[in-house]
Design an enzyme around this catalytic site. Structure first.
Site, PDB file in Angstrom:
ATOM      1  N   VAL A 201       0.816  -1.218   0.000  1.00  0.00           N
ATOM      2  CA  VAL A 201       0.000   0.000   0.000  1.00  0.00           C
ATOM      3  C   VAL A 201       0.848   1.266   0.000  1.00  0.00           C
ATOM      4  CG1 VAL A 201      -1.957  -1.130   1.117  1.00  0.00           C
ATOM      5  CG2 VAL A 201      -0.217   0.013   2.525  1.00  0.00           C
TER       6      VAL A 201
ATOM      7  N   ASN B  98      -6.155  -1.161   7.282  1.00  0.00           N
ATOM      8  CA  ASN B  98      -5.590  -1.846   8.437  1.00  0.00           C
ATOM      9  C   ASN B  98      -4.087  -2.082   8.308  1.00  0.00           C
ATOM     10  OD1 ASN B  98      -5.722  -3.704  10.890  1.00  0.00           O
ATOM     11  ND2 ASN B  98      -5.002  -5.104   9.316  1.00  0.00           N
TER      12      ASN B  98
ATOM     13  N   SER C 250      -3.965   3.233  16.411  1.00  0.00           N
ATOM     14  CA  SER C 250      -3.393   2.562  17.573  1.00  0.00           C
ATOM     15  C   SER C 250      -3.485   3.494  18.769  1.00  0.00           C
ATOM     16  CB  SER C 250      -1.924   2.212  17.310  1.00  0.00           C
ATOM     17  OG  SER C 250      -1.275   1.812  18.492  1.00  0.00           O
TER      18      SER C 250
ATOM     19  N   TYR D 228       6.371   4.986  14.643  1.00  0.00           N
ATOM     20  CA  TYR D 228       5.071   4.343  14.744  1.00  0.00           C
ATOM     21  C   TYR D 228       4.063   5.258  15.433  1.00  0.00           C
ATOM     22  CZ  TYR D 228       1.530   0.769  15.681  1.00  0.00           C
ATOM     23  OH  TYR D 228       0.355   0.057  15.737  1.00  0.00           O
ATOM     24  N   ALA D 229       4.471   5.824  16.573  1.00  0.00           N
ATOM     25  CA  ALA D 229       3.579   6.747  17.282  1.00  0.00           C
ATOM     26  C   ALA D 229       3.245   7.945  16.405  1.00  0.00           C
ATOM     27  CB  ALA D 229       4.237   7.201  18.582  1.00  0.00           C
TER      28      ALA D 229
ATOM     29  N   LYS E  97       0.885   6.912  13.345  1.00  0.00           N
ATOM     30  CA  LYS E  97      -0.481   6.629  13.775  1.00  0.00           C
ATOM     31  C   LYS E  97      -1.194   7.918  14.193  1.00  0.00           C
ATOM     32  CE  LYS E  97      -0.846   2.193  13.116  1.00  0.00           C
ATOM     33  NZ  LYS E  97      -1.664   1.712  11.980  1.00  0.00           N
TER      34      LYS E  97
END
Length: 248
Positions: A62, A84, A139, A153-154, A157
């Site tokens: 993606v 997702n 998340s 990641y933080a 998201k």
């Protein structure tokens, strides 16, 4: 509450295991035609076996806009998109000075850029028929902090949550809703199993004590919230972020 998706066309990304597989099963069991996408071909085939004949597998990164634009139009008039695909791409928490440009970008590609590219690909058809549902899976790390300390990641998201709110306002005039599910920690795939083991007994106990229900959830708990957002019952809900985390 009887939720049905008979005749609906659904895309679920990151569907080779965990949340994505549970979400795909939820739609398939309720009558939808489901296109499952992931970079993990073997996992996708297992998902298709579990979902049944109205589900098809598509290997897709993606994070590649060109690949997304090539594949998605072949699905026809998509009714529901579930973004997702995500994760940490095998990374672990490290000090900020140790993070390379590639480490940072690869997490953004799948978690944030991928959600944008997929929404961009389905928007024209949804606008044309003046209807659609886009559900992003972020998340708790996007609302608070990453339990594993992974900065990208933080950040990605949190960016996805911002994208949710922005697209809700942009696409709302065409009766397209855009919402976000923010899961808490769930043992749903090999990565989360490693994270759980790395916590040790003390860390696991501390995590559970910080949850109101004093237990972990399951992928089906996340899928249930997605089913609601995608249903007719959520027709006047958009731009919302719902934490499915057992209570904090």
């Amino acid at each position: 509450m009887n939720i049905s998706f008979d005749g609906r066309i659904v895309i679920v990304t990151g569907a080779a295991h965990g949340f994505g597989r549970a979400i795909a099963q939820g739609f398939a069991s309720r009558g939808a035609t489901v296109h499952v996408c992931d970079i993990n071909a073997a996992g996708l085939e297992e998902t298709v076996k579990l979902c049944g004949p109205n589900t098809s597998a598509h290997v897709l990164d993606v994070g590649s806009r060109a690949d997304v634009q090539k594949l998605v139009p072949a699905f026809g008039d998509v009714d529901i998109l579930v973004n997702n695909a995500g994760g940490v791409r095998g990374q672990v928490g490290r000090p900020i000075e140790e993070i390379s440009e590639g480490d940072w970008q690869t997490i953004f590609d799948v978690n944030l850029s991928g959600a944008f590219f997929m929404a961009q690909a389905v928007a024209p058809a949804m606008k044309k028929k003046r209807a659609g549902r886009i559900i992003n899976i972020s998340s708790g790390a996007g609302i608070g902090i990453s339990l594993t300390g992974i900065q990208a990641y933080a950040s990605a998201k949190a960016g996805q949550i911002g994208l949710t709110r922005q697209l809700a306002h942009e696409l709302g005039p065409w009766n397209i809703t855009v919402n976000n599910v923010a899961p808490g920690f769930v043992r749903s795939n090999p990565t989360t199993e490693k994270q759980w083991e790395a916590m040790g007994e003390e860390g696991q106990t501390r995590l559970l004590q910080n949850i109101a229900l004093k237990r972990l959830g399951s992928p089906d708990d996340i899928a249930a919230m997605v089913m609601f957002f995608a249903s007719d019952y959520a027709g006047w809900i958009s731009g919302q972020i719902v934490s499915v985390d057992g209570g904090k």
